[in-house]
Design a protein around this motif. Structure first.
Motif, PDB file in Angstrom:
ATOM      1  N   VAL A 139       0.844  -1.151   0.311  1.00 43.78           N
ATOM      2  CA  VAL A 139       0.360   0.347   0.274  1.00 43.78           C
ATOM      3  C   VAL A 139       0.956   1.179  -0.088  1.00 43.78           C
ATOM      4  CG1 VAL A 139      -1.228   1.374   1.029  1.00 43.78           C
ATOM      5  CG2 VAL A 139      -2.150  -1.107   0.949  1.00 43.78           C
ATOM      6  N   TYR A 140       2.196   0.884   1.043  1.00 43.83           N
ATOM      7  CA  TYR A 140       2.878   2.349   0.531  1.00 43.83           C
ATOM      8  C   TYR A 140       3.333   2.558  -0.143  1.00 43.83           C
ATOM      9  CZ  TYR A 140       6.717   4.904   1.666  1.00 43.83           C
ATOM     10  OH  TYR A 140       8.256   5.458   2.041  1.00 43.83           O
ATOM     11  N   LEU A 141       4.156   2.026  -0.904  1.00 45.97           N
ATOM     12  CA  LEU A 141       4.904   0.945  -1.912  1.00 45.97           C
ATOM     13  C   LEU A 141       3.972   2.228  -3.531  1.00 45.97           C
ATOM     14  CD1 LEU A 141       7.529  -1.790  -1.751  1.00 45.97           C
ATOM     15  CD2 LEU A 141       7.715   0.951  -2.274  1.00 45.97           C
ATOM     16  N   ARG A 142       2.293   1.772  -3.308  1.00 40.52           N
ATOM     17  CA  ARG A 142       1.229   2.032  -4.435  1.00 40.52           C
ATOM     18  C   ARG A 142       1.412   3.254  -4.154  1.00 40.52           C
ATOM     19  NH1 ARG A 142      -2.744  -1.770  -3.242  1.00 40.52           N
ATOM     20  NH2 ARG A 142      -1.388  -3.811  -3.653  1.00 40.52           N
ATOM     21  N   GLY A 143       1.741   4.300  -2.801  1.00 40.77           N
ATOM     22  CA  GLY A 143       0.922   5.682  -2.910  1.00 40.77           C
ATOM     23  C   GLY A 143       2.174   6.568  -3.096  1.00 40.77           C
ATOM     24  N   VAL A 144       4.093   5.645  -3.399  1.00 45.93           N
ATOM     25  CA  VAL A 144       5.457   6.552  -3.157  1.00 45.93           C
ATOM     26  C   VAL A 144       4.927   6.244  -5.363  1.00 45.93           C
ATOM     27  CG1 VAL A 144       7.856   5.739  -4.133  1.00 45.93           C
ATOM     28  CG2 VAL A 144       6.416   5.796  -1.677  1.00 45.93           C
ATOM     29  N   VAL A 145       4.327   5.013  -5.470  1.00 42.99           N
ATOM     30  CA  VAL A 145       4.362   5.188  -7.341  1.00 42.99           C
ATOM     31  C   VAL A 145       3.328   6.207  -7.694  1.00 42.99           C
ATOM     32  CG1 VAL A 145       3.634   3.731  -9.359  1.00 42.99           C
ATOM     33  CG2 VAL A 145       5.422   2.961  -7.721  1.00 42.99           C
ATOM     34  N   GLU A 146       2.395   6.107  -6.980  1.00 41.30           N
ATOM     35  CA  GLU A 146       1.177   7.225  -8.050  1.00 41.30           C
ATOM     36  C   GLU A 146       1.465   9.114  -7.499  1.00 41.30           C
ATOM     37  OE1 GLU A 146      -1.578   6.429  -5.175  1.00 41.30           O
ATOM     38  OE2 GLU A 146      -2.564   4.594  -6.523  1.00 41.30           O
ATOM     39  N   ARG A 147       2.772   9.328  -6.415  1.00 38.30           N
ATOM     40  CA  ARG A 147       3.329  10.595  -5.984  1.00 38.30           C
ATOM     41  C   ARG A 147       4.504  10.074  -7.597  1.00 38.30           C
ATOM     42  NH1 ARG A 147       2.076   8.398  -1.108  1.00 38.30           N
ATOM     43  NH2 ARG A 147       3.789   8.212  -0.561  1.00 38.30           N
ATOM     44  N   GLN A 148       5.335   9.725  -7.626  1.00 39.50           N
ATOM     45  CA  GLN A 148       5.854   9.590  -8.324  1.00 39.50           C
ATOM     46  C   GLN A 148       5.917   9.395 -10.336  1.00 39.50           C
ATOM     47  OE1 GLN A 148      10.064   7.918  -8.467  1.00 39.50           O
ATOM     48  NE2 GLN A 148      10.170   8.520  -6.061  1.00 39.50           N
ATOM     49  N   ARG A 149       4.285   8.811 -10.562  1.00 38.97           N
ATOM     50  CA  ARG A 149       3.573   9.349 -12.018  1.00 38.97           C
ATOM     51  C   ARG A 149       3.721  11.046 -12.452  1.00 38.97           C
ATOM     52  NH1 ARG A 149       2.680   4.790 -14.960  1.00 38.97           N
ATOM     53  NH2 ARG A 149       1.784   3.224 -13.943  1.00 38.97           N
ATOM     54  N   VAL A 150       3.197  11.757 -11.122  1.00 36.33           N
ATOM     55  CA  VAL A 150       2.296  13.308 -11.555  1.00 36.33           C
ATOM     56  C   VAL A 150       4.211  13.366 -11.561  1.00 36.33           C
ATOM     57  CG1 VAL A 150       2.109  15.065 -10.106  1.00 36.33           C
ATOM     58  CG2 VAL A 150       0.806  12.306  -9.735  1.00 36.33           C
ATOM     59  N   PRO A 181       7.790  11.968 -11.521  1.00 35.85           N
ATOM     60  CA  PRO A 181       8.857  11.004 -11.318  1.00 35.85           C
ATOM     61  C   PRO A 181      10.759  11.473 -10.361  1.00 35.85           C
ATOM     62  CG  PRO A 181       8.372  11.513 -13.657  1.00 35.85           C
ATOM     63  CD  PRO A 181       7.619  12.416 -12.989  1.00 35.85           C
ATOM     64  N   GLY A 182      10.885  10.604  -9.415  1.00 39.45           N
ATOM     65  CA  GLY A 182      12.147  11.006  -9.112  1.00 39.45           C
ATOM     66  C   GLY A 182      13.397  10.484  -9.856  1.00 39.45           C
ATOM     67  N   GLY A 213      15.406   7.640  -9.046  1.00 41.25           N
ATOM     68  CA  GLY A 213      15.925   6.436  -8.635  1.00 41.25           C
ATOM     69  C   GLY A 213      15.464   5.925  -9.600  1.00 41.25           C
ATOM     70  N   LEU A 214      14.813   4.848  -9.422  1.00 38.89           N
ATOM     71  CA  LEU A 214      14.446   3.017 -10.375  1.00 38.89           C
ATOM     72  C   LEU A 214      13.427   3.772 -10.980  1.00 38.89           C
ATOM     73  CD1 LEU A 214      15.207   0.080 -10.017  1.00 38.89           C
ATOM     74  CD2 LEU A 214      13.408   0.594  -9.987  1.00 38.89           C
ATOM     75  N   LEU A 215      12.662   3.780 -10.073  1.00 40.87           N
ATOM     76  CA  LEU A 215      11.491   3.930  -9.879  1.00 40.87           C
ATOM     77  C   LEU A 215      10.921   5.198 -10.555  1.00 40.87           C
ATOM     78  CD1 LEU A 215       9.051   3.738  -7.084  1.00 40.87           C
ATOM     79  CD2 LEU A 215       8.896   2.509  -8.320  1.00 40.87           C
ATOM     80  N   GLY A 216      11.643   6.535 -10.396  1.00 43.81           N
ATOM     81  CA  GLY A 216      11.628   7.475 -11.723  1.00 43.81           C
ATOM     82  C   GLY A 216      11.570   7.245 -13.252  1.00 43.81           C
ATOM     83  N   GLN A 217      12.398   6.426 -12.665  1.00 36.39           N
ATOM     84  CA  GLN A 217      13.210   6.644 -14.413  1.00 36.39           C
ATOM     85  C   GLN A 217      12.346   5.328 -15.072  1.00 36.39           C
ATOM     86  OE1 GLN A 217      16.030   7.182 -15.486  1.00 36.39           O
ATOM     87  NE2 GLN A 217      15.758   6.764 -17.361  1.00 36.39           N
ATOM     88  N   LEU A 218      12.060   3.765 -14.366  1.00 37.66           N
ATOM     89  CA  LEU A 218      10.658   3.384 -15.046  1.00 37.66           C
ATOM     90  C   LEU A 218       9.709   4.236 -15.142  1.00 37.66           C
ATOM     91  CD1 LEU A 218      11.076  -0.039 -12.432  1.00 37.66           C
ATOM     92  CD2 LEU A 218      11.586   0.395 -14.901  1.00 37.66           C
ATOM     93  N   ILE A 219       9.340   4.865 -14.797  1.00 46.85           N
ATOM     94  CA  ILE A 219       8.197   5.486 -15.523  1.00 46.85           C
ATOM     95  C   ILE A 219       8.167   6.212 -16.051  1.00 46.85           C
ATOM     96  CG2 ILE A 219       6.314   7.585 -14.215  1.00 46.85           C
ATOM     97  CD1 ILE A 219       6.337   6.364 -11.546  1.00 46.85           C
ATOM     98  N   ARG A 220       9.417   6.732 -16.771  1.00 48.97           N
ATOM     99  CA  ARG A 220       9.685   7.459 -18.424  1.00 48.97           C
ATOM    100  C   ARG A 220      10.264   6.852 -18.137  1.00 48.97           C
ATOM    101  NH1 ARG A 220      12.257  11.195 -14.413  1.00 48.97           N
ATOM    102  NH2 ARG A 220      13.866   9.410 -14.172  1.00 48.97           N
ATOM    103  N   ASP A 221      10.450   5.246 -18.822  1.00 42.90           N
ATOM    104  CA  ASP A 221      10.643   4.931 -19.724  1.00 42.90           C
ATOM    105  C   ASP A 221       9.408   3.977 -19.761  1.00 42.90           C
ATOM    106  OD1 ASP A 221      13.163   5.590 -19.792  1.00 42.90           O
ATOM    107  OD2 ASP A 221      14.058   3.718 -19.163  1.00 42.90           O
ATOM    108  N   HIS A 222       8.383   3.469 -19.075  1.00 42.40           N
ATOM    109  CA  HIS A 222       7.848   2.083 -19.221  1.00 42.40           C
ATOM    110  C   HIS A 222       6.463   2.527 -18.346  1.00 42.40           C
ATOM    111  CE1 HIS A 222      11.329   0.041 -21.344  1.00 42.40           C
ATOM    112  NE2 HIS A 222      11.940   0.031 -19.609  1.00 42.40           N
TER     113      HIS A 222
END
Ligand code: HEM
Length: 436
Positions: free
Chosen positions: A226-237, A239-240, A242-251
């Motif tokens: 649940v916590y990580l889902r929240g992080v992902v949702e914030r980074q979709r707006v 992107p940071g 790190g790895l999550l931001g990069q994945l969101i940017r690329d994929h």
């Protein structure tokens, strides 16, 4: 030919039936908060047991008896314990006829919809190949190099914190104050968790340590997803870095929020307890072996050999993810049937004299061995280089800052420290030390 097909079908049917019964039983126990591991008979826990830092002698005897050996488990599951190095490598390297997807057996017991603990380790190709390809670019030496200076800072911060505790006359626990926060903060850096959210992440990841907690552990998995889902949702707006931001940017358009959160959770599961256990148990070796202590403190290049030997000798991930045969096959001269489970004892394989002479001895000057501490084949640890970076940075820094490091004078002897008893990832829960 038709007999082979019939046997395979029979095997699959048997696996489904066994799975159904196991699921019902585990779900029943889990509802009552009972730890799933306690239902295993004592002999089944043997590959997880240790005598201090060493696997119990029964594991060596099993290998000497037969490197692939029948291993009775409850529910009528036919399982094989693989303890020989060559045989273990053959199982882990095999790309067809084996499956890591054991949802048919225990998968959803106690784990509700949407709580799937993200795991490359429980996924088969082609899905595994697709997910792993997304992550691989983040684990190249070039991408990881950016984390080097941050790992150094994280380690130095922890050493400052330990020094402050000691100066204030407070006890210092190497597990709590050093071995746990270093990998947790390193994964924060890897994923790109903002500083403002790190305290929450730290609390959750520490709670995840409870691998054998049955229902309680599943709750923590759910909480961290649940916590990580929240992080992902914030980074979709936004992107940071790190790895999550990069994945969101690329994929970002190919991966939904749940998939991203599960991937992040898989990295947390894979990278936290393993590295923390290595850091703590490795420190124990330094405390008991003065030759290694001096070597790591005084010879900067020696840390490479020390860490490789440590990985082999400790092999903290004691058993690989179970593999299930999807067809009949022969392994190490043993006939395996479709539906059978293969339990690869990595700690047994890494103490095989066919891997290296005198394998029971810790020797930091031993030439590097092709050990299986990170596994082998398509599921080989994706974080192996990151883990090595952490270990190679942490130990010399620890010993140079505290050259008088020793077990706390009022502590129980090293052999009597609170080692885990039946944990897949072997470890110790506390290690009280004096800094000078
Ligand atoms: C010293 C520390 C570590 C050890 C001993 C270790 C050990 C292992 C082993 C033995 C496997 C393979 C299991 C199998 O084939 O059944 C594995 C897989 C994995 N590890 Fe690690 N690991 C460590 C650190 C890390 C780190 C730092 C990360 C990530 C941040 C990580 C992420 C993973 C993932 C995602 C997998 C699954 C790979 C796949 O199935 O494709 N591990 N690890």
């Amino acid at each position: 030919m038709s007999t082979v097909v019939d046997r395979s079908r029979l095997g699959a049917l048997r696996a489904r039936l066994v799975g159904w019964a196991a699921r019902r039983y585990l779900a029943w126990r889990s509802r009552r908060g009972l730890d799933p591991v306690t239902l295993l008979p004592d002999h089944a826990l043997m590959p997880l047991r240790r005598d201090g830092l060493d696997p119990v002698p029964a594991l060596r005897e099993a290998r000497e008896d037969a490197p692939v050996r029948h291993f009775p488990l409850p529910f009528g599951v036919t399982a094989w314990l693989v303890t020989g190095h060559e045989e273990a490598r053959a199982v882990l390297g095999r790309t067809n006829g084996l499956s890591n997807d054991f949802s048919h057996l225990v998968g959803q017991a106690g784990v509700q919809e949407g709580q799937n603990p993200g795991g490359l380790g429980f996924t088969d190709p082609p899905e595994h190949t697709r997910l792993r390809r997304l992550l691989t670019p983040e684990f190249t030496t070039r991408r990881l190099a950016r984390l080097g200076p941050r790992i150094t800072e994280i380690v130095e911060d922890r050493l400052d914190a330990m020094e402050a505790l000691a100066t204030a006359g407070e006890p210092v626990d190497l597990v709590r104050d050093f071995a746990t926060p270093i990998p947790s903060l390193t994964i924060c850096e890897l994923l790109g968790i903002p500083y403002s959210e790190r305290e929450e992440f730290q609390a959750l990841s520490t709670a995840r340590f409870d691998v054998l907690g049955g229902a309680a552990a599943f709750d923590k998995i759910s909480e961290s997803l649940v916590y990580l889902r929240g992080v992902v949702e914030r980074q979709r707006v936004e992107p940071g870095p790190g790895l999550l931001g990069q994945l969101i940017r690329d994929h970002g358009d190919q991966l939904d929020t749940d998939e991203l959160a599960e991937l992040a959770d898989g990295l947390l599961t894979g990278g936290l307890e393993t590295s923390a256990s290595m850091l703590a148990l490795g420190a124990m070796i330094l405390l008991r072996d003065l030759d290694s202590f001096a070597l790591v403190r005084d010879e900067p290049d020696a840390v490479h050999g020390f860490v490789e030997e440590l990985l082999r000798y400790l092999t903290v991930v004691q058993i690989a993810f179970p593999r299930f045969a999807t067809e009949d096959m022969t392994l190490g001269g043993v006939a395996i049937s479709a539906g059978d489970a293969l339990l690869v004892s990595l700690s047994g394989a890494d103490r095989d004299p066919r891997l290296t002479p005198d394998p029971e001895r810790f020797d930091p000057r031993r030439p590097p061995t092709p050990h299986l501490a990170f596994g082998h084949g398509i599921h080989r640890c994706i974080g192996a280089e990151l883990a090595r970076m952490e270990l190679r940075t942490a130990y010399p820094a620890l010993l140079r800052r505290f050259p008088g490091l020793r077990l706390a004078p009022d502590a129980a002897p090293l052999d009597d420290q609170p080692f885990r008893t039946t944990s897949i990832v072997y470890g110790v829960d506390a290690l009280p030390v004096a800094l000078a």
